[in-house]
Design a protein around this motif. Sequence first.
Motif, short mmCIF file in Angstrom:
data_model
loop_
_atom_site.label_atom_id
_atom_site.label_comp_id
_atom_site.label_asym_id
_atom_site.label_seq_id
_atom_site.Cartn_x
_atom_site.Cartn_y
_atom_site.Cartn_z
N CYS A 301 30.19 49.03 38.20
CA CYS A 301 31.23 48.22 37.55
C CYS A 301 31.73 47.15 38.52
O CYS A 301 31.70 47.35 39.74
CB CYS A 301 32.45 49.09 37.19
N GLY A 302 32.25 46.07 37.94
CA GLY A 302 32.95 45.05 38.73
C GLY A 302 32.09 44.49 39.85
O GLY A 302 30.91 44.16 39.67
N THR A 303 32.70 44.40 41.03
CA THR A 303 31.98 43.86 42.19
C THR A 303 30.73 44.68 42.50
O THR A 303 29.69 44.13 42.86
CB THR A 303 32.94 43.85 43.40
N SER A 304 30.82 45.98 42.34
CA SER A 304 29.65 46.83 42.63
C SER A 304 28.51 46.49 41.67
O SER A 304 27.33 46.60 42.02
CB SER A 304 30.03 48.30 42.50
N SER A 348 29.01 52.23 44.06
CA SER A 348 30.47 52.29 43.93
C SER A 348 31.12 52.32 45.32
O SER A 348 30.71 53.11 46.17
CB SER A 348 30.86 53.56 43.16
N GLN A 349 32.11 51.48 45.51
CA GLN A 349 32.86 51.53 46.77
C GLN A 349 33.56 52.88 46.90
O GLN A 349 33.39 53.60 47.87
CB GLN A 349 33.87 50.38 46.80
N SER A 350 34.34 53.21 45.88
CA SER A 350 35.19 54.41 45.95
C SER A 350 34.42 55.70 45.75
O SER A 350 34.81 56.75 46.25
CB SER A 350 36.27 54.32 44.88
N THR A 353 34.84 55.89 40.58
CA THR A 353 35.04 55.12 39.35
C THR A 353 34.55 55.93 38.14
O THR A 353 33.37 56.33 38.08
CB THR A 353 34.29 53.77 39.45
N VAL A 399 42.74 45.31 47.16
CA VAL A 399 42.13 45.66 45.87
C VAL A 399 40.83 44.88 45.66
O VAL A 399 39.85 45.40 45.11
CB VAL A 399 43.14 45.43 44.71
N ALA A 400 40.81 43.63 46.09
CA ALA A 400 39.60 42.83 45.93
C ALA A 400 38.56 43.29 46.94
O ALA A 400 38.78 43.26 48.14
CB ALA A 400 39.92 41.36 46.14
N SER A 401 37.42 43.72 46.43
CA SER A 401 36.39 44.24 47.33
C SER A 401 35.67 43.09 48.03
O SER A 401 35.23 42.14 47.39
CB SER A 401 35.40 45.05 46.50
N LEU A 485 34.71 36.33 40.06
CA LEU A 485 35.56 37.53 39.94
C LEU A 485 36.63 37.53 41.03
O LEU A 485 37.80 37.82 40.76
CB LEU A 485 34.70 38.80 40.01
N LYS A 486 36.22 37.17 42.25
CA LYS A 486 37.19 37.16 43.35
C LYS A 486 38.33 36.20 43.03
O LYS A 486 39.49 36.52 43.20
CB LYS A 486 36.54 36.71 44.67
N GLU A 489 40.62 37.49 40.07
CA GLU A 489 41.42 38.71 40.24
C GLU A 489 42.58 38.56 41.22
O GLU A 489 43.60 39.24 41.06
CB GLU A 489 40.55 39.92 40.60
N VAL A 605 39.46 52.94 39.91
CA VAL A 605 39.72 53.03 38.46
C VAL A 605 39.16 54.36 37.96
O VAL A 605 37.96 54.49 37.70
CB VAL A 605 39.09 51.83 37.73
C1 AGP Z 1 36.48 44.21 42.90
O1 AGP Z 1 37.13 43.28 43.67
C2 AGP Z 1 37.29 45.03 42.04
N1 AGP Z 1 38.48 45.47 42.57
C3 AGP Z 1 36.55 45.95 41.07
O2 AGP Z 1 35.76 45.13 40.28
C4 AGP Z 1 35.70 47.10 41.63
O3 AGP Z 1 34.57 46.57 42.25
C5 AGP Z 1 35.32 48.05 40.47
O4 AGP Z 1 36.47 48.61 39.94
C6 AGP Z 1 34.34 49.11 40.89
O5 AGP Z 1 34.89 49.94 41.86
P1 AGP Z 1 33.99 50.90 42.73
O6 AGP Z 1 33.09 50.05 43.54
O7 AGP Z 1 34.96 51.70 43.54
O8 AGP Z 1 33.20 51.75 41.78
#
Ligand code: AGP
Length: 608
Positions: A301-304, A348-350, A353, A399-401, A485-486, A489, A605
């Motif tokens: 999702c998103g940046t990922s 995914s960063q986190s 998600t 918050v912005a990756s 996106l950057k 957001e 999220v």
């Molecule tokens: C990116 O700047 C956002 N904050 C958002 O799009 C994020 O990349 C997205 O919610 C996915 O998160 P994740 O990488 O932790 O799965």
Amino acid sequence: MCGIIGYVGHEECAPIILEGLRRLEYRGYDSAGIAVHDGQALRVRRAAGKLSVLGDLLAREPLRGTVGIGHTRWATHGKPVEHNAHPHVSGGIAVVHNGIIENHVELKRRLQAEGRVFSSDTDTEIVAHLVDLATQRGLSLFEAVRATLAELRGAYAIAVLAGNDASKIVLAKNASPLVVGKGDGVMIAASDVPALLQHTRDVIFLEDGELAEITRDGARIERLDGTPVNRPPQRVHWSMMQAERGGYKHFMLKEIHEQPRALEDTLRGRVLLEESDLEASELGVTPEAARTLKRVVFLACGTSYHAALHGRYLVESVARVPAVAELASEFRYRDPVVGEGDLVVAVSQSGETADTLAAAKEAKERGAQILAVVNVQGSAIARMAHGALYTHAGPEIGVASTKCFTAQLAALTMLALYLGRRRGALTAERAGALLTELVAVPHKMRDALADAKHVEDIARAIMHARDALFLGRGLSSAVALEGALKLKEISYVHAEGYAGGEMKHGPLALVDRNMPVVCLLPDDSTLEKMLSNVQEVRARDGNVIAVVNTEEVAQNLATHTIKVPRTAEEFTPLVTIVPLQLLSYYVADHRGTDVDQPRNLAKTVTVE
Ligand code: AGP
């Protein structure tokens, strides 16, 4: 990324170390520990979880003593559990470490063959064993650490405390930060300045290849080859808040500037230059599976997701495997055809998600092999996957990756190269050339970052725009999406990213002289076609901001030009994204928005 601290003074040090670790918690917070010399021997307390858990443990089981070391961890090797928390102890030696020891596998094998027993899954524990062995051979602690460093490859900032000497701590640094603070009858060292500020503002930043011994009276610093270092302390004037952000105004800006380091850490120990190959034991994808898999499906999702688009492109072009990238939030709801023979890569960063987790579970139930590309060790996606390729970006607070995005690009690039080698689609010669270039990319990112002031000037010029477009082709189309996106957001400016060729199919209608159009024009195979798209924008008076490798490319086309270093086409996004992140940051900052915590958003999220 972890935080380390060492204290030698006259006060009870456990509360001081704990408070210092609290100031370093932004560097890692999945487990923590502390070792104190109580005058007789070393005493250790460690706990999994946030620092408060260690605090509770110390309240129940206090430590007394005026010399100690501490650590707050962001797991890289081994899960975030108590037995992997630092300090690691061997014999009479306790060690805390920030970084990655690249050759830990071979060293561990050797030490085990010599009868050493390990109690953790970390790379750090070998350091404790090596120093312990060296002191048993009769070396002083200082010399034992020096002898140990000669055996280590990789990145480290370490603090070492010995059970037979309550007067000193030995420190060493290579490619991980370490700063020594000099107070009145107290010396305190840490990964970052905020941990020292309550005690002193006079600090010495250690350089790579230096080791130091601190006692209550001062520091003795030497280079590894024995050359003495006489660097006087410098006074820092930062407020505590500024110090926590490394002097940057926002965490996002700090994290943008951390990207070369995050990239180096993500590549470290995985790029095998001599073999023109990649170390891939973490992947859970055996060479046989890599050869026979039928398709790669990226979910994110998103940046990922934008990183996933990059992965899809490279897996197809470099490894010649069919690949798709899917929005995880959509994937489950269309009864996807997925199963055996598919490698599903959840990015995914986190690692938490909800959409990505649910989509990956669905694919797993249908028989697909799951690989997690995540930044957080032990996160839900990492746990449910068959293998995990961790990005080593360290905690991302904004918050912005930003740094996690480029670390993801690097991880997915390595995956594509690994698959390419196993499937014979990539010759050793080509792989060798690409990998040599890949390890040079962090330097090119640094060059791109050095142009921040110029990007800020452009941001000032466009900050009142209501809308903006970002255009790129090929690999740069994902960069365009990420740039847009950057901007939206954090600055709340409406922005769209498009593949350049799509402009004439609709979006061109939006272009007039008020529309900033950021065009990605690196010297790659799409340049000519992209230039035609930019001409279309110019013909409608669009305000072109060109990101180029060669200035001449944008002559007579662009109002503003940002030049970034050239790299191999496969790695271009790692460099071209840097000015786009900076542009968004400065537009947002000048508009006065809450950069690190933009309205309506959350860092992780966990709802679908
Ligand atoms: C990116 O700047 C956002 N904050 C958002 O799009 C994020 O990349 C997205 O919610 C996915 O998160 P994740 O990488 O932790 O799965």
